[in-house]
Motif scaffolding. Structure first.
Motif, PDB file in Angstrom:
ATOM      1  N   ASN A  10     -13.521   4.034 -58.174  1.00 33.20           N
ATOM      2  CA  ASN A  10     -12.296   5.031 -57.739  1.00 33.20           C
ATOM      3  C   ASN A  10     -11.197   4.722 -58.637  1.00 33.20           C
ATOM      4  OD1 ASN A  10     -13.232   6.643 -55.455  1.00 33.20           O
ATOM      5  ND2 ASN A  10     -13.433   4.627 -54.480  1.00 33.20           N
ATOM      6  N   SER A  13     -12.149   7.145 -61.340  1.00 33.41           N
ATOM      7  CA  SER A  13     -11.972   8.613 -61.202  1.00 33.41           C
ATOM      8  C   SER A  13     -10.346   8.763 -61.017  1.00 33.41           C
ATOM      9  CB  SER A  13     -12.449   8.790 -59.642  1.00 33.41           C
ATOM     10  OG  SER A  13     -13.807   8.864 -59.786  1.00 33.41           O
ATOM     11  N   ASP A  14      -9.532   7.944 -60.648  1.00 34.65           N
ATOM     12  CA  ASP A  14      -8.140   8.112 -60.539  1.00 34.65           C
ATOM     13  C   ASP A  14      -7.280   7.766 -61.893  1.00 34.65           C
ATOM     14  OD1 ASP A  14      -8.162   8.728 -57.949  1.00 34.65           O
ATOM     15  OD2 ASP A  14      -7.944   6.450 -57.464  1.00 34.65           O
ATOM     16  N   ALA A  41     -23.732   9.050 -60.200  1.00 33.85           N
ATOM     17  CA  ALA A  41     -23.150   9.960 -58.512  1.00 33.85           C
ATOM     18  C   ALA A  41     -21.633   9.849 -58.206  1.00 33.85           C
ATOM     19  CB  ALA A  41     -23.798   8.764 -57.609  1.00 33.85           C
ATOM     20  N   GLN A  42     -21.058   9.064 -58.787  1.00 33.49           N
ATOM     21  CA  GLN A  42     -19.366   8.886 -58.805  1.00 33.49           C
ATOM     22  C   GLN A  42     -18.975  10.408 -59.662  1.00 33.49           C
ATOM     23  OE1 GLN A  42     -17.500   7.031 -57.015  1.00 33.49           O
ATOM     24  NE2 GLN A  42     -15.485   7.358 -57.894  1.00 33.49           N
ATOM     25  N   ILE A  44     -20.429  12.810 -60.472  1.00 30.93           N
ATOM     26  CA  ILE A  44     -20.957  14.133 -59.805  1.00 30.93           C
ATOM     27  C   ILE A  44     -20.094  14.392 -58.821  1.00 30.93           C
ATOM     28  CG2 ILE A  44     -22.850  15.452 -58.599  1.00 30.93           C
ATOM     29  CD1 ILE A  44     -24.879  13.524 -60.318  1.00 30.93           C
ATOM     30  N   THR A  45     -19.836  13.472 -57.882  1.00 28.31           N
ATOM     31  CA  THR A  45     -18.847  13.655 -56.523  1.00 28.31           C
ATOM     32  C   THR A  45     -17.744  14.333 -57.179  1.00 28.31           C
ATOM     33  OG1 THR A  45     -19.996  11.773 -55.724  1.00 28.31           O
ATOM     34  CG2 THR A  45     -17.891  12.478 -54.719  1.00 28.31           C
ATOM     35  N   GLU A  46     -17.019  13.651 -58.344  1.00 33.05           N
ATOM     36  CA  GLU A  46     -15.731  14.041 -58.693  1.00 33.05           C
ATOM     37  C   GLU A  46     -15.757  15.436 -59.276  1.00 33.05           C
ATOM     38  OE1 GLU A  46     -13.283  12.082 -58.533  1.00 33.05           O
ATOM     39  OE2 GLU A  46     -11.675  12.954 -59.764  1.00 33.05           O
ATOM     40  N   LYS A  47     -16.803  15.982 -59.825  1.00 33.59           N
ATOM     41  CA  LYS A  47     -17.178  17.110 -60.493  1.00 33.59           C
ATOM     42  C   LYS A  47     -17.318  18.210 -59.312  1.00 33.59           C
ATOM     43  CE  LYS A  47     -19.856  19.470 -63.948  1.00 33.59           C
ATOM     44  NZ  LYS A  47     -20.645  20.694 -63.202  1.00 33.59           N
ATOM     45  N   LEU A  48     -17.936  17.856 -58.142  1.00 37.91           N
ATOM     46  CA  LEU A  48     -18.013  18.686 -56.961  1.00 37.91           C
ATOM     47  C   LEU A  48     -16.748  18.905 -56.351  1.00 37.91           C
ATOM     48  CD1 LEU A  48     -21.265  17.165 -55.167  1.00 37.91           C
ATOM     49  CD2 LEU A  48     -21.011  19.553 -55.889  1.00 37.91           C
ATOM     50  N   PHE A  49     -16.009  18.002 -56.033  1.00 40.33           N
ATOM     51  CA  PHE A  49     -14.641  18.219 -55.665  1.00 40.33           C
ATOM     52  C   PHE A  49     -13.674  19.238 -56.485  1.00 40.33           C
ATOM     53  CE2 PHE A  49     -14.713  13.719 -53.644  1.00 40.33           C
ATOM     54  CZ  PHE A  49     -14.961  14.347 -52.391  1.00 40.33           C
ATOM     55  N   GLU A  51     -14.928  21.507 -57.953  1.00 36.57           N
ATOM     56  CA  GLU A  51     -15.830  22.979 -57.737  1.00 36.57           C
ATOM     57  C   GLU A  51     -15.608  23.634 -56.643  1.00 36.57           C
ATOM     58  OE1 GLU A  51     -19.792  22.707 -58.773  1.00 36.57           O
ATOM     59  OE2 GLU A  51     -19.391  22.088 -61.030  1.00 36.57           O
ATOM     60  N   LEU A  52     -14.938  22.971 -55.695  1.00 37.12           N
ATOM     61  CA  LEU A  52     -14.572  23.345 -54.321  1.00 37.12           C
ATOM     62  C   LEU A  52     -13.738  24.785 -54.470  1.00 37.12           C
ATOM     63  CD1 LEU A  52     -13.209  20.525 -52.225  1.00 37.12           C
ATOM     64  CD2 LEU A  52     -15.141  21.948 -51.943  1.00 37.12           C
ATOM     65  N   SER A  53     -14.197  25.765 -53.640  1.00 40.54           N
ATOM     66  CA  SER A  53     -13.611  27.014 -53.867  1.00 40.54           C
ATOM     67  C   SER A  53     -12.670  27.377 -52.651  1.00 40.54           C
ATOM     68  CB  SER A  53     -14.639  28.210 -53.997  1.00 40.54           C
ATOM     69  OG  SER A  53     -15.540  28.139 -52.845  1.00 40.54           O
ATOM     70  N   LEU A  54     -11.803  28.205 -52.995  1.00 41.92           N
ATOM     71  CA  LEU A  54     -10.851  28.563 -51.646  1.00 41.92           C
ATOM     72  C   LEU A  54     -11.605  29.693 -50.955  1.00 41.92           C
ATOM     73  CD1 LEU A  54      -7.487  29.091 -53.575  1.00 41.92           C
ATOM     74  CD2 LEU A  54      -7.938  27.480 -51.687  1.00 41.92           C
TER      75      LEU A  54
ATOM     76  N   SER B  34      -7.910  27.843 -46.069  1.00 42.24           N
ATOM     77  CA  SER B  34      -9.043  27.128 -46.648  1.00 42.24           C
ATOM     78  C   SER B  34      -8.728  25.679 -45.933  1.00 42.24           C
ATOM     79  CB  SER B  34      -8.757  26.932 -48.162  1.00 42.24           C
ATOM     80  OG  SER B  34      -9.210  28.119 -48.695  1.00 42.24           O
ATOM     81  N   LEU B 125     -22.147  20.634 -51.607  1.00 44.65           N
ATOM     82  CA  LEU B 125     -20.908  21.386 -51.402  1.00 44.65           C
ATOM     83  C   LEU B 125     -21.026  21.536 -50.019  1.00 44.65           C
ATOM     84  CD1 LEU B 125     -20.882  24.218 -54.061  1.00 44.65           C
ATOM     85  CD2 LEU B 125     -19.348  22.123 -53.740  1.00 44.65           C
ATOM     86  N   TYR B 143      -7.424  18.216 -55.063  1.00 44.95           N
ATOM     87  CA  TYR B 143      -8.459  18.812 -56.146  1.00 44.95           C
ATOM     88  C   TYR B 143      -7.992  20.501 -56.252  1.00 44.95           C
ATOM     89  CZ  TYR B 143     -11.109  14.701 -56.535  1.00 44.95           C
ATOM     90  OH  TYR B 143     -11.525  13.277 -56.920  1.00 44.95           O
ATOM     91  N   ILE B 144      -7.925  21.188 -55.129  1.00 50.25           N
ATOM     92  CA  ILE B 144      -7.778  22.498 -55.358  1.00 50.25           C
ATOM     93  C   ILE B 144      -6.215  22.767 -55.524  1.00 50.25           C
ATOM     94  CG2 ILE B 144      -7.507  24.976 -54.119  1.00 50.25           C
ATOM     95  CD1 ILE B 144      -9.928  23.919 -52.775  1.00 50.25           C
ATOM     96  N   HIS B 168     -10.620   7.932 -51.270  1.00 48.63           N
ATOM     97  CA  HIS B 168     -11.649   7.141 -52.010  1.00 48.63           C
ATOM     98  C   HIS B 168     -13.045   7.062 -50.961  1.00 48.63           C
ATOM     99  CE1 HIS B 168      -8.778   4.665 -54.620  1.00 48.63           C
ATOM    100  NE2 HIS B 168      -8.796   5.673 -54.897  1.00 48.63           N
ATOM    101  N   ARG B 171     -14.971   9.936 -51.519  1.00 48.76           N
ATOM    102  CA  ARG B 171     -15.857   9.954 -52.688  1.00 48.76           C
ATOM    103  C   ARG B 171     -16.896   9.161 -52.571  1.00 48.76           C
ATOM    104  NH1 ARG B 171     -10.842   8.551 -56.455  1.00 48.76           N
ATOM    105  NH2 ARG B 171     -10.160  10.549 -57.008  1.00 48.76           N
ATOM    106  N   ARG B 175     -21.054   9.996 -52.612  1.00 50.94           N
ATOM    107  CA  ARG B 175     -21.936   9.252 -53.796  1.00 50.94           C
ATOM    108  C   ARG B 175     -23.063   8.649 -53.109  1.00 50.94           C
ATOM    109  NH1 ARG B 175     -18.275   5.217 -55.502  1.00 50.94           N
ATOM    110  NH2 ARG B 175     -19.200   3.675 -53.718  1.00 50.94           N
ATOM    111  N   MET B 178     -25.543  10.860 -52.037  1.00 47.64           N
ATOM    112  CA  MET B 178     -26.426  11.442 -53.112  1.00 47.64           C
ATOM    113  C   MET B 178     -27.365  10.096 -53.708  1.00 47.64           C
ATOM    114  SD  MET B 178     -24.535  12.884 -56.362  1.00 47.64           S
ATOM    115  CE  MET B 178     -22.976  13.261 -55.560  1.00 47.64           C
ATOM    116  N   GLN B 184     -28.545  12.289 -57.985  1.00 46.50           N
ATOM    117  CA  GLN B 184     -27.808  12.447 -59.333  1.00 46.50           C
ATOM    118  C   GLN B 184     -28.830  12.551 -60.375  1.00 46.50           C
ATOM    119  OE1 GLN B 184     -28.613   9.675 -57.543  1.00 46.50           O
ATOM    120  NE2 GLN B 184     -29.342   8.287 -58.899  1.00 46.50           N
TER     121      GLN B 184
END
Lengths: 174, 188
Positions: A10, A13-14, A41-42, A44-49, A51-54, B34, B125, B143-144, B168, B171, B175, B178, B184
């Motif tokens: 983490n 990521s931060d 996996a960490q 990808i998780t970061e990337k997914l967040f 990609e969250l859409s409104l 949202s 997602l 994030y958004i 955390h 996340r 993870r 996954m 992954q």
């Protein structure tokens, strides 16, 4: 065999990771495929967040809010106007009553003490009038009843017209 | 063209241009929706609470001080309105909100979510969508909305450390799920 702790993942990521910690991670993943997988996996998780859409608010939502605001402010405005009218009428009544009392005394006795006594007795007789309904049929009382009824009718009319206008605007906005 | 900032709009509304509130509604309706949809998990409830939040914001706009960003102030109203809504709904969801840091439901529903998803990306997602309400709120704001942890902690009225822990945990949960299915490898 060493593991990469959750805290360290983490921190990465931060963007709070130090060079020593980064070297440690690189060292661990060189010889440990399981930890490499955890790192992947960490990421990808970061990337997914990210990609969250409104979710879109329903169509016409802004108009709905603005209509609601207009309706409520109109209601409040009307309420404050009504309150101001009531206060004005009350003040006028008090001024009128006092003026009447003072003018009546001009010819008789103009001593201040006597004037106060007269106002007191006038208020008392008005209270008596309200207490005993039989007094209402006297000539003076009929005059006051007429005024009160007119006043009530004016207020009712004011609200009836307001309600009608509000209904019309609601119909046209729908 | 220069974009008018929130504070300028608020000042304009406070000077009597109430129609300018529509700009703020347009700016924050999707973000607010949202957040609420993820917290309440029902579109109609989300719309109702969002409407209520905007009305509350409009009525207390004169008390808005420039010591916080408008977005932080508004999201705090949204969050508190959602909590009030939940409390009025027989406190059913409130129990969910008080145990927001439990991820057991999500872990137990993992297979069901997987079976309903068409591909791995959609599955992941969907997992995010299923995060416990308060965790989802932190994720969305971070994030958004690009809000800092300090700002999010103001919205939720919790410490920055707790906010960070919630982020955390979200996340970590994703993870681990996954890794459980070795996803992954397929995504990368």
């Amino acid at each position: 065999m060493k593991n990469i702790s959750d805290e360290l993942l983490n921190k990465m990521s931060d963007n709070e990771i130090t060079n020593e910690e980064l070297n440690l991670i690189n060292e661990i993943i060189k010889n440990n495929p399981t930890e490499l997988n955890r790192l992947k996996a960490q990421k990808i998780t970061e990337k997914l967040f990210t990609e969250l859409s409104l979710d879109k608010a329903p169509d016409g939502f802004t108009d709905k809010v603005m209509n609601q605001i207009n309706l409520s402010s109109e209601f409040m405005h009307r309420g404050s106007r009504f309150f101001a009218s009531m206060i004005t009428i009350l003040l006028l009544a008090i001024i009128g009553f006092t003026a009447y009392a003072l003018l009546n005394l001009e010819g008789n006795n103009s001593e201040p003490l006597f004037r106060i006594e007269f106002i007191k007795s006038s208020i008392q007789s008005f209270g008596n009038l309200l207490k005993s309904p039989s007094n209402l049929l006297e000539s003076n009382s009929l005059f006051w009843i007429g005024i009160s009824l007119t006043f009530i009718m004016l207020i009712t009319g004011y609200f009836a017209v307001g309600a009608q206008k509000s209904n019309n605007s609601n119909l046209s906005s729908n | 063209m220069k974009k008018i900032n929130d504070l300028e709009i608020v000042n304009s509304i406070n000077r009597g241009n109430s129609a300018d509130f529509a700009i703020l509604v347009d700016r924050y309706k999707d973000k607010g929706f949202s957040l609420l949809k993820r917290m309440l998990r029902n579109e109609m409830d989300a719309e109702e609470v969002l409407m209520d939040s905007f009305m509350k914001a409009y009525k207390s706009l004169s008390s808005f001080r420039n010591d916080a960003k408008f977005s932080t102030w508004f999201y705090k109203i949204v969050y508190n309105s959602a909590l009030s809504f939940v409390a009025s709904k027989r406190r059913k969801m409130e129990n969910d909100l008080s145990s927001l840091e439990d991820h057991y439901d999500l872990q137990n529903n993992d297979d069901e979510i997987y079976s309903k998803s068409e591909n791995l990306r959609e599955y992941l997602l969907n997992l995010v969508e299923q995060l416990p309400p308060r965790n989802a709120l932190v994720v969305v704001l971070f994030y958004i909305d690009d809000m800092s942890l300090a700002e999010i902690s103001q919205v939720l009225d919790i410490s920055v450390v707790n906010t960070k822990v919630m982020l955390h945990r979200s996340r970590n949960l994703l993870r681990e799920l996954m890794l459980k299915h070795n996803y992954q490898e397929e995504i990368l």
